[in-house]
Design a protein around this motif. Structure first.
Motif, mmCIF file in Angstrom:
data_model
loop_
_atom_site.group_PDB
_atom_site.id
_atom_site.type_symbol
_atom_site.label_atom_id
_atom_site.label_comp_id
_atom_site.label_asym_id
_atom_site.label_seq_id
_atom_site.Cartn_x
_atom_site.Cartn_y
_atom_site.Cartn_z
ATOM 1 N N PHE A 4 66.500 135.733 -42.650
ATOM 2 C CA PHE A 4 66.906 136.944 -41.940
ATOM 3 C C PHE A 4 67.089 138.080 -42.940
ATOM 4 C CE2 PHE A 4 68.346 133.481 -39.263
ATOM 5 C CZ PHE A 4 67.941 133.887 -38.004
ATOM 6 N N ILE A 5 66.790 139.294 -42.500
ATOM 7 C CA ILE A 5 67.118 140.469 -43.296
ATOM 8 C C ILE A 5 67.795 141.482 -42.380
ATOM 9 C CG2 ILE A 5 65.312 140.221 -45.050
ATOM 10 C CD1 ILE A 5 63.679 142.355 -43.539
ATOM 11 N N ASP A 6 68.702 142.240 -42.935
ATOM 12 C CA ASP A 6 69.367 143.324 -42.222
ATOM 13 C C ASP A 6 68.846 144.632 -42.789
ATOM 14 O OD1 ASP A 6 71.028 141.695 -40.588
ATOM 15 O OD2 ASP A 6 72.363 141.377 -42.300
ATOM 16 N N LEU A 7 68.254 145.434 -41.939
ATOM 17 C CA LEU A 7 67.725 146.727 -42.353
ATOM 18 C C LEU A 7 68.598 147.834 -41.803
ATOM 19 C CD1 LEU A 7 63.911 146.183 -41.713
ATOM 20 C CD2 LEU A 7 65.150 145.996 -43.881
ATOM 21 N N ARG A 8 68.817 148.837 -42.603
ATOM 22 C CA ARG A 8 69.602 149.993 -42.188
ATOM 23 C C ARG A 8 68.695 151.065 -41.606
ATOM 24 N NH1 ARG A 8 74.718 149.045 -41.707
ATOM 25 N NH2 ARG A 8 75.570 147.863 -43.427
ATOM 26 N N GLY A 9 69.261 151.775 -40.655
ATOM 27 C CA GLY A 9 68.586 152.927 -40.094
ATOM 28 C C GLY A 9 69.211 154.188 -40.658
ATOM 29 N N ALA A 10 68.604 155.327 -40.404
ATOM 30 C CA ALA A 10 69.140 156.604 -40.864
ATOM 31 C C ALA A 10 70.531 156.858 -40.284
ATOM 32 C CB ALA A 10 68.186 157.740 -40.500
ATOM 33 N N SER A 11 70.798 156.304 -39.112
ATOM 34 C CA SER A 11 72.097 156.468 -38.462
ATOM 35 C C SER A 11 73.202 155.657 -39.134
ATOM 36 C CB SER A 11 71.997 156.027 -36.999
ATOM 37 O OG SER A 11 71.820 154.603 -36.938
ATOM 38 N N GLY A 12 72.808 154.714 -39.997
ATOM 39 C CA GLY A 12 73.778 153.815 -40.618
ATOM 40 C C GLY A 12 73.862 152.471 -39.909
ATOM 41 N N ALA A 13 73.244 152.363 -38.741
ATOM 42 C CA ALA A 13 73.240 151.096 -37.999
ATOM 43 C C ALA A 13 72.432 150.054 -38.764
ATOM 44 C CB ALA A 13 72.647 151.297 -36.608
ATOM 45 N N ALA A 14 72.826 148.787 -38.603
ATOM 46 C CA ALA A 14 72.102 147.674 -39.227
ATOM 47 C C ALA A 14 71.353 146.906 -38.138
ATOM 48 C CB ALA A 14 73.060 146.753 -39.953
ATOM 49 N N TYR A 15 70.139 146.499 -38.465
ATOM 50 C CA TYR A 15 69.291 145.757 -37.535
ATOM 51 C C TYR A 15 68.869 144.459 -38.195
ATOM 52 C CZ TYR A 15 69.083 150.448 -35.603
ATOM 53 O OH TYR A 15 69.414 151.684 -35.103
ATOM 54 N N ARG A 16 69.124 143.341 -37.521
ATOM 55 C CA ARG A 16 68.787 142.022 -38.064
ATOM 56 C C ARG A 16 67.401 141.603 -37.592
ATOM 57 N NH1 ARG A 16 72.699 137.379 -39.514
ATOM 58 N NH2 ARG A 16 72.839 138.905 -41.169
ATOM 59 N N PHE A 17 66.558 141.243 -38.549
ATOM 60 C CA PHE A 17 65.202 140.774 -38.295
ATOM 61 C C PHE A 17 65.075 139.332 -38.773
ATOM 62 C CE2 PHE A 17 64.604 145.243 -37.975
ATOM 63 C CZ PHE A 17 63.428 145.464 -37.278
ATOM 64 N N ARG A 18 64.263 138.551 -38.074
ATOM 65 C CA ARG A 18 64.008 137.149 -38.411
ATOM 66 C C ARG A 18 62.596 137.016 -38.960
ATOM 67 N NH1 ARG A 18 61.394 133.367 -35.256
ATOM 68 N NH2 ARG A 18 61.542 134.746 -33.463
ATOM 69 N N ARG A 19 62.462 136.246 -40.047
ATOM 70 C CA ARG A 19 61.132 136.017 -40.619
ATOM 71 C C ARG A 19 60.278 135.255 -39.606
ATOM 72 N NH1 ARG A 19 60.593 133.274 -46.331
ATOM 73 N NH2 ARG A 19 61.925 131.868 -45.210
ATOM 74 N N ALA A 20 59.001 135.611 -39.553
ATOM 75 C CA ALA A 20 58.105 134.993 -38.574
ATOM 76 C C ALA A 20 56.762 134.678 -39.215
ATOM 77 C CB ALA A 20 57.895 135.943 -37.395
ATOM 78 N N ASP A 21 56.146 133.656 -38.695
ATOM 79 C CA ASP A 21 54.796 133.271 -39.093
ATOM 80 C C ASP A 21 53.821 134.084 -38.249
ATOM 81 O OD1 ASP A 21 52.318 132.089 -39.490
ATOM 82 O OD2 ASP A 21 53.020 130.050 -39.071
ATOM 83 N N PRO A 22 52.939 134.885 -38.854
ATOM 84 C CA PRO A 22 51.994 135.682 -38.061
ATOM 85 C C PRO A 22 51.139 134.857 -37.103
ATOM 86 C CG PRO A 22 51.978 136.413 -40.335
ATOM 87 C CD PRO A 22 52.808 135.155 -40.285
ATOM 88 N N ALA A 23 50.949 133.570 -37.397
ATOM 89 C CA ALA A 23 50.134 132.715 -36.528
ATOM 90 C C ALA A 23 50.920 132.160 -35.345
ATOM 91 C CB ALA A 23 49.556 131.558 -37.342
ATOM 92 N N ALA A 24 52.222 132.398 -35.310
ATOM 93 C CA ALA A 24 53.040 131.816 -34.244
ATOM 94 C C ALA A 24 54.060 132.830 -33.704
ATOM 95 C CB ALA A 24 53.765 130.583 -34.768
ATOM 96 N N LEU A 25 53.576 133.998 -33.351
ATOM 97 C CA LEU A 25 54.469 135.046 -32.849
ATOM 98 C C LEU A 25 54.661 134.932 -31.342
ATOM 99 C CD1 LEU A 25 53.084 138.040 -34.916
ATOM 100 C CD2 LEU A 25 55.298 136.924 -35.190
ATOM 101 N N PRO A 26 55.838 135.325 -30.849
ATOM 102 C CA PRO A 26 56.065 135.294 -29.399
ATOM 103 C C PRO A 26 55.336 136.448 -28.710
ATOM 104 C CG PRO A 26 57.973 136.215 -30.517
ATOM 105 C CD PRO A 26 57.027 135.749 -31.587
#
Length: 104
Positions: A4-26
């Protein structure tokens, strides 16, 4: 890189992203980022939104070849307004060399 990574936005909000395999995306709508490791931290080289995250897989080779992307991370966001708002916030903060608004 981590699961997982948490990315910040310009607003200061944090967004959590999950690593994914490009061959197995939802097939769900959401946000995605391609990153490369820079000084031990994830650097966003591309961010985007998609009606179906499976479409983000089509960018995998190009992001690797062109920007040195090592990983794809996703964030499920079915609501279009939320998806686009978060995308714009991350885009304004990260200023990646590539971005895609609502592919698909």
């Amino acid at each position: 890189m981590s699961e997982f990574i948490d990315l910040r936005g310009a607003s200061g909000a944090a967004y959590r992203f999950r690593r994914a395999d490009p061959a197995a995306l939802p097939a769900t709508a959401g946000n995605f980022v391609y990153v490369r490791e820079e000084a031990g931290e994830p650097e966003v080289v591309c961010c985007g939104t998609a009606l179906s995250l499976t479409l983000a897989a089509d960018l995998s080779r190009n992001m690797k070849d062109r920007y040195g992307a090592t990983d794809l991370y996703i964030r499920l966001n079915v609501a279009r307004a939320v998806r686009l708002g978060e995308h714009q916030d991350i885009l304004e903060h990260s200023k990646p060399p590539s971005s895609f608004d609502e592919i698909g």
